[in-house]
Design a protein around this motif. Structure first.
Motif, PDB file in Angstrom:
ATOM      1  N   ALA A 100      78.074 104.251  40.553  1.00  0.00           N
ATOM      2  CA  ALA A 100      77.257 104.141  39.690  1.00  0.00           C
ATOM      3  C   ALA A 100      76.281 103.114  39.643  1.00  0.00           C
ATOM      4  O   ALA A 100      74.900 102.639  40.505  1.00  0.00           O
ATOM      5  N   ALA A 101      76.661 102.149  39.235  1.00  0.00           N
ATOM      6  CA  ALA A 101      76.173 101.463  39.322  1.00  0.00           C
ATOM      7  C   ALA A 101      74.726 100.339  40.169  1.00  0.00           C
ATOM      8  O   ALA A 101      74.533  99.612  40.209  1.00  0.00           O
ATOM      9  N   VAL A 102      76.663 100.491  41.463  1.00  0.00           N
ATOM     10  CA  VAL A 102      76.540  99.748  42.119  1.00  0.00           C
ATOM     11  C   VAL A 102      75.418 100.519  42.876  1.00  0.00           C
ATOM     12  O   VAL A 102      74.468  99.944  43.516  1.00  0.00           O
ATOM     13  N   ALA A 103      75.359 101.283  43.078  1.00  0.00           N
ATOM     14  CA  ALA A 103      73.954 102.563  43.477  1.00  0.00           C
ATOM     15  C   ALA A 103      72.491 102.157  42.530  1.00  0.00           C
ATOM     16  O   ALA A 103      71.585 102.770  42.914  1.00  0.00           O
ATOM     17  N   GLN A 104      72.542 101.965  41.675  1.00  0.00           N
ATOM     18  CA  GLN A 104      71.749 102.024  40.790  1.00  0.00           C
ATOM     19  C   GLN A 104      70.813 100.460  40.709  1.00  0.00           C
ATOM     20  O   GLN A 104      69.234 100.299  41.158  1.00  0.00           O
ATOM     21  N   HIS A 105      71.793  99.520  41.040  1.00  0.00           N
ATOM     22  CA  HIS A 105      71.065  98.273  40.752  1.00  0.00           C
ATOM     23  C   HIS A 105      71.078  97.957  42.525  1.00  0.00           C
ATOM     24  O   HIS A 105      70.104  96.758  43.159  1.00  0.00           O
ATOM     25  N   LEU A 106      71.586  97.941  43.096  1.00  0.00           N
ATOM     26  CA  LEU A 106      71.096  98.128  44.911  1.00  0.00           C
ATOM     27  C   LEU A 106      69.670  98.860  44.907  1.00  0.00           C
ATOM     28  O   LEU A 106      68.680  98.282  45.923  1.00  0.00           O
ATOM     29  N   ARG A 107      68.799  99.909  44.850  1.00  0.00           N
ATOM     30  CA  ARG A 107      67.719 100.776  44.562  1.00  0.00           C
ATOM     31  C   ARG A 107      66.405  99.526  43.851  1.00  0.00           C
ATOM     32  O   ARG A 107      66.023  99.307  43.772  1.00  0.00           O
ATOM     33  N   ALA A 108      67.269  98.634  42.594  1.00  0.00           N
ATOM     34  CA  ALA A 108      66.774  98.293  42.035  1.00  0.00           C
ATOM     35  C   ALA A 108      66.289  97.091  42.920  1.00  0.00           C
ATOM     36  O   ALA A 108      65.519  96.799  42.376  1.00  0.00           O
ATOM     37  N   PHE A 109      67.699  96.356  43.235  1.00  0.00           N
ATOM     38  CA  PHE A 109      67.042  95.437  44.591  1.00  0.00           C
ATOM     39  C   PHE A 109      66.513  95.138  45.364  1.00  0.00           C
ATOM     40  O   PHE A 109      65.453  94.795  46.076  1.00  0.00           O
ATOM     41  N   ASP A 110      66.039  96.752  46.369  1.00  0.00           N
ATOM     42  CA  ASP A 110      64.817  96.908  46.934  1.00  0.00           C
ATOM     43  C   ASP A 110      63.841  97.437  45.975  1.00  0.00           C
ATOM     44  O   ASP A 110      62.573  97.482  47.196  1.00  0.00           O
ATOM     45  N   GLU A 111      63.696  97.915  44.885  1.00  0.00           N
ATOM     46  CA  GLU A 111      62.656  97.890  44.474  1.00  0.00           C
ATOM     47  C   GLU A 111      61.321  96.406  43.882  1.00  0.00           C
ATOM     48  O   GLU A 111      60.789  96.279  45.052  1.00  0.00           O
ATOM     49  N   ALA A 112      62.710  95.684  43.646  1.00  0.00           N
ATOM     50  CA  ALA A 112      62.593  94.248  43.508  1.00  0.00           C
ATOM     51  C   ALA A 112      61.666  93.269  45.534  1.00  0.00           C
ATOM     52  O   ALA A 112      61.129  92.977  45.030  1.00  0.00           O
ATOM     53  N   VAL A 113      62.457  93.763  46.110  1.00  0.00           N
ATOM     54  CA  VAL A 113      61.755  92.807  47.223  1.00  0.00           C
ATOM     55  C   VAL A 113      60.853  93.413  47.620  1.00  0.00           C
ATOM     56  O   VAL A 113      59.805  92.416  47.652  1.00  0.00           O
ATOM     57  N   GLY A 114      60.723  94.958  47.202  1.00  0.00           N
ATOM     58  CA  GLY A 114      59.177  95.240  48.081  1.00  0.00           C
ATOM     59  C   GLY A 114      58.600  94.921  48.818  1.00  0.00           C
ATOM     60  O   GLY A 114      56.755  94.447  48.367  1.00  0.00           O
ATOM     61  N   GLU A 115      58.807  94.764  49.694  1.00  0.00           N
ATOM     62  CA  GLU A 115      58.204  93.845  50.761  1.00  0.00           C
ATOM     63  C   GLU A 115      57.873  95.199  51.820  1.00  0.00           C
ATOM     64  O   GLU A 115      58.971  95.530  53.268  1.00  0.00           O
ATOM     65  N   PRO A 116      56.597  94.976  52.087  1.00  0.00           N
ATOM     66  CA  PRO A 116      55.444  96.764  53.423  1.00  0.00           C
ATOM     67  C   PRO A 116      56.851  95.709  54.774  1.00  0.00           C
ATOM     68  O   PRO A 116      56.899  96.624  55.576  1.00  0.00           O
ATOM     69  N   ASP A 117      56.489  94.874  54.586  1.00  0.00           N
ATOM     70  CA  ASP A 117      56.902  94.141  56.241  1.00  0.00           C
ATOM     71  C   ASP A 117      58.384  94.228  56.915  1.00  0.00           C
ATOM     72  O   ASP A 117      59.545  93.891  55.752  1.00  0.00           O
ATOM     73  N   ARG A 118      58.700  94.766  57.778  1.00  0.00           N
ATOM     74  CA  ARG A 118      60.284  94.945  57.733  1.00  0.00           C
ATOM     75  C   ARG A 118      60.989  94.107  58.078  1.00  0.00           C
ATOM     76  O   ARG A 118      62.179  94.106  57.360  1.00  0.00           O
ATOM     77  N   SER A 119      60.775  93.287  59.033  1.00  0.00           N
ATOM     78  CA  SER A 119      61.412  92.113  59.292  1.00  0.00           C
ATOM     79  C   SER A 119      61.527  90.850  57.945  1.00  0.00           C
ATOM     80  O   SER A 119      62.746  90.476  57.550  1.00  0.00           O
ATOM     81  N   ALA A 120      60.349  90.949  56.782  1.00  0.00           N
ATOM     82  CA  ALA A 120      60.754  90.222  55.913  1.00  0.00           C
ATOM     83  C   ALA A 120      61.835  91.335  54.808  1.00  0.00           C
ATOM     84  O   ALA A 120      63.031  90.403  53.824  1.00  0.00           O
ATOM     85  N   ARG A 121      62.254  92.452  54.439  1.00  0.00           N
ATOM     86  CA  ARG A 121      62.359  93.802  53.632  1.00  0.00           C
ATOM     87  C   ARG A 121      63.879  93.177  54.933  1.00  0.00           C
ATOM     88  O   ARG A 121      65.634  92.927  53.466  1.00  0.00           O
ATOM     89  N   ALA A 122      64.126  93.341  56.131  1.00  0.00           N
ATOM     90  CA  ALA A 122      65.506  92.867  56.077  1.00  0.00           C
ATOM     91  C   ALA A 122      66.459  91.995  56.545  1.00  0.00           C
ATOM     92  O   ALA A 122      67.212  91.309  56.736  1.00  0.00           O
ATOM     93  N   LEU A 123      65.440  90.904  55.913  1.00  0.00           N
ATOM     94  CA  LEU A 123      66.149  89.170  55.789  1.00  0.00           C
ATOM     95  C   LEU A 123      67.006  89.425  54.505  1.00  0.00           C
ATOM     96  O   LEU A 123      67.732  88.617  53.805  1.00  0.00           O
TER      97      LEU A 123
END
Length: 561
Positions: free
Chosen positions: A363-386
Motif C-alpha cells: 500500500a505504501a509503495v502504491a501510494q508513493h509511486l502515485r505521489a512520485f507520478d504527480e510530483a513529476v508533473g511533466e506533460p512531455d513523455r520523454s521527460a517523464r520517461a527519464l
C-alpha cells in the motif's frame, strides 16, 4: 606495571613472532615521526624492532620531513604523532595515502580526542595509541601489523603474478583496471594509479582521454535478412583509431562496449578526428546494411577525473539515444545530443517508494509511486520517461543482493528501464507498480520461509523501530534485541539473514538515506541534520555522506550550483 612485567610482555610477542617466522624472516620497513626528540629517540633505540620483524629506515620530527622521507624510502609502516609543526599527522597520512594507499599507519598521540580518533578511522589508520604507551601494548599492536604486512605482501605477489605474464597481458590488465574504475568498483583515481604502477603501466593521470560507447547489443539482430556483427565494428574501431591513438576497450553490459582513446594533450582537432570517425562508421553501416547502430562520444578531458567525465557523457548519451530510438525510424547515429533533463526529479518520493519496498508494504509503495507520478508533473513523455527510468534504476540498485529478489524480477526491472520510452504516461506508473507488487510478494514468501513465518512479527518491528529512533546515536543491536526478547547474538544473525546486511550496516544506510531526504525536503543545516540522524559531529557526517554518495551534503542539495 613493573619493569619485569613490561619486559616479559615485549619478549612474549617477540617470541611468538620468532616461532612464527624463520631466523631470516622478512623485515618490513618502518618510519617513525614525532616532534619530541626524547620520545623519538626512545622509540628508535629502546624497542627491539628487529625481533618484531621491522627495521627503521628513517625518522622525522615534522610532517613535511616525514612526507619526503616516505616518498624516498617507501616504507611498509609509519608510526606518527598527530600534533606537529609544519604538517600534522592526519594531513601526513592523507598525503601519504594519495602517494601509496597500501602503507599501514599507527598513531601514537598524547591527545585522547574523539574527533582525532574519528578522522584517523576515516583515513584507515590501523591503530590509535595514547602516550605514554606500554611496551607490551605497542608490541602487541606491531605484532598484528606484522601479520597484515605479510598478508599484504603475499597477496601482492599473488596479484602481480609472473612478470613475464604481466608484460604479455598488460593491455588486458589495464582494460580490467579501467573498467573497475569507471564502473565504481573503486572510486578513487589514486587507487587506480597505485594499481597501474604495480604493472608498470604507462597510463598516467597527466594524459587526456575520450570515450566511445558502442552498441554491441542484439549482435545477432536480423533486419530484412541482414545480420550485423556489432563486435566486428568494435574491432574495426580499435584497429583504425589505434593507428593514431592508444586504445582500450571492454564491455560494461550485454548491449554496449566502451572504447577509450588516449591523447598526449586535449585538442579541438582530437575531438574532431574521433567525431568524424564515428560519423563515418555509423553512415557506413547504414548505407551497407540499412541498420542504425548507436555510437556516442564523450570528448577529450584531462586526467582520470576527465576520463570519468567523458565516460559518463558517452554512457548518458547512449542511454538517451537507445531509448529515444525505439520511437524513430530514421538513422541518427551521426548526432551527439545530450540527454534532455526532466524539469524535476522528485527524490523524496523516490526514497519513500524504496522505503516501502524495504518494509514490504504494497500500500505504501502504491501510494508513493502515485505521489512520485504527480510530483513529476511533466506533460512531455520523454521527460517523464527519464524520471521513471531513473526511479527504476534506483530501485534495482537497492534490490541488488537483498533477500528474496529473484532473477526474473530483476530482468523485468531492466526491461522496464530499457523500454519505458515506449510506454504512455499512464503505463509508466501501472507497469512499474505491477512489477513492484510482484517483487514484494516474492520477498515476503522467502522471508516467511526463512524465519518460520514470523518475519512481520519480529524483523519488521525492528525496521520500524530503527526508523523511529534513527536520531539515537547509541542505537544498537542489543537494544533492538531486547525489544523483541531475543538474545543479541541470535538476533544479529537473524537480522542479517533476513535483511541481507548486518544491523550496523543497515542503520548506517538508513541514516544516509534520511540525510538525503532531509537535504532535499528541508532547509536544515548539516549540523541540525546530523543531530536528527544520531551523528553528533557534522564533519564526520559529511565524510560518511560523501563516501556513500560521492557528493558533499552541499553539492547534493544544490547539484547545479
Amino acid at each position: 606495571m613493573t619493569e619485569q612485567r613490561v619486559e616479559h610482555g615485549w619478549k612474549h610477542h617477540a617470541s611468538r613472532l620468532a616461532r612464527m617466522n624463520r631466523p631470516d624472516m622478512t623485515l618490513f620497513d618502518l618510519v617513525i615521526v614525532d616532534d619530541e626528540p626524547a620520545i623519538l629517540d626512545g622509540l628508535e633505540k629502546t624497542f627491539d624492532w628487529r625481533s618484531l620483524g621491522f627495521r627503521i629506515v628513517g625518522t622525522a620530527r615534522n610532517g613535511e620531513a616525514a612526507l619526503s622521507l616516505v616518498q624516498e624510502m617507501k616504507p611498509d609502516v609509519v608510526i606518527t604523532d598527530i600534533r606537529m609543526k609544519k604538517m600534522d599527522g592526519l594531513t601526513l597520512i592523507d598525503q601519504c595515502r594519495r602517494y601509496d594507499p597500501e602503507i599501514l599507519f599507527v598513531i601514537l598521540s598524547a591527545h585522547d580526542d574523539f574527533s582525532y580518533a574519528q578522522q584517523a578511522c576515516s583515513l584507515g589508520v590501523s591503530s590509535y595509541l595514547l602516550k605514554p604507551v606500554e611496551e607490551s601494548q605497542l608490541a602487541q599492536v606491531m605484532s598484528e601489523i606484522y601479520g597484515k604486512c605479510r598478508k599484504a605482501r603475499t597477496l601482492a605477489h599473488k596479484n602481480a603474478g609472473d612478470r613475464l605474464f604481466v608484460a604479455e597481458h598488460k593491455r588486458e590488465i589495464e582494460e580490467a583496471l579501467l573498467k573497475d574504475y569507471l564502473t565504481g568498483v573503486y572510486g578513487e583515481s589514486e587507487l587506480l594509479l597505485a594499481r597501474l604502477r604495480r604493472i608498470e603501466s604507462d597510463l598516467a593521470d597527466s594524459q587526456d582521454f575520450a570515450v566511445l560507447c558502442i552498441d554491441t547489443g542484439a549482435a545477432d539482430l536480423i533486419l530484412d535478412g541482414t545480420e550485423v556483427d556489432r563486435r566486428a565494428i568494435v574491432r574495426f574501431c580499435r584497429e583504425q583509431l589505434g593507428k593514431t591513438y592508444p586504445v582500450w576497450s571492454f564491455e560494461i553490459a550485454a548491449d554496449r562496449t566502451i572504447v577509450i582513446v588516449q591523447d598526449s594533450k586535449t585538442t579541438v582537432s582530437g575531438d574532431a578526428v574521433v567525431r568524424i570517425f564515428v560519423e563515418k562508421i555509423t553512415r557506413k553501416v547504414a548505407e551497407n546494411n540499412g541498420l542504425r547502430i548507436v555510437v556516442t562520444f564523450g570528448r577529450f578531458h584531462a586526467g582520470f577525473a576527465g576520463l570519468r567525465r567523458s565516460f559518463e557523457t558517452a554512457v548518458g548519451c547512449f542511454d538517451y539515444e537507445t531509448s529515444e530510438a525505439n520511437d524513430r525510424s530514421e538513422t541518427r547515429g551521426t548526432r551527439f545530443p545530450l540527454p534532455t533533463p526532466a524539469l524535476r526529479y522528485p527524490r523524496g518520493e523516490a526514497l519513500h517508494v524504496i522505503r516501502g519496498l524495504r518494509l514490504n508494504r504494497p500500500a505504501a509503495v502504491a501510494q508513493h509511486l502515485r505521489a512520485f507520478d504527480e510530483a513529476v508533473g511533466e506533460p512531455d513523455r520523454s521527460a517523464r520517461a527519464l524520471c521513471f527510468q531513473r526511479l527504476a534504476n534506483e530501485i534495482g540498485h537497492f534490490l541488488i543482493g537483498t533477500t528474496g529478489m529473484d532473477e526474473s524480477q530483476k530482468k523485468k526491472l531492466i526491461r522496464y528501464s530499457e523500454y519505458v520510452f515506449r510506454l504512455d504516461n499512464q503505463e509508466m506508473v501501472s507497469v512499474l507498480e505491477r512489477i513492484l507488487m510482484k517483487i514484494i510478494e516474492l520477498r515476503k514468501d522467502v522471508l516467511f520461509g526463512q524465519t518460520g513465518g514470523r518475519y512481520d512479527e519480529r524483523v519488521a518491528i525492528i525496521l520500524l523501530f530503527i526508523d523511529e529512533h534513527i536520531d539515537d546515536e547509541n542505537l544498537s543491536v542489543r537494544e533492538a534485541a531486547v525489544r523483541i526478547h531475543l538474545d543479541a547474538a541470535y538476533f544479529g544473525r537473524l537480522f542479517k539473514k533476513v535483511v541481507g546486511m548486518s544491523f550496523h550496516d543497515y542503520v548506517r544506510r538508513r541514516r544516509m538515506e534520511t540525510v538525503s531526504e532531509l537535504l532535499i525536503s528541508t532547509d536544515l543545516s548539516v549540523q541540525e541534520i546530523a543531530g536528527r540522524v544520531g551523528i553528533p559531529d557534522s564533519s564526520y557526517l559529511s565524510t560518511l555522506f560523501k563516501k556513500d554518495t560521492g557528493l558533499s551534503p552541499s553539492d547534493y542539495r544544490n547539484p547545479d550550483r
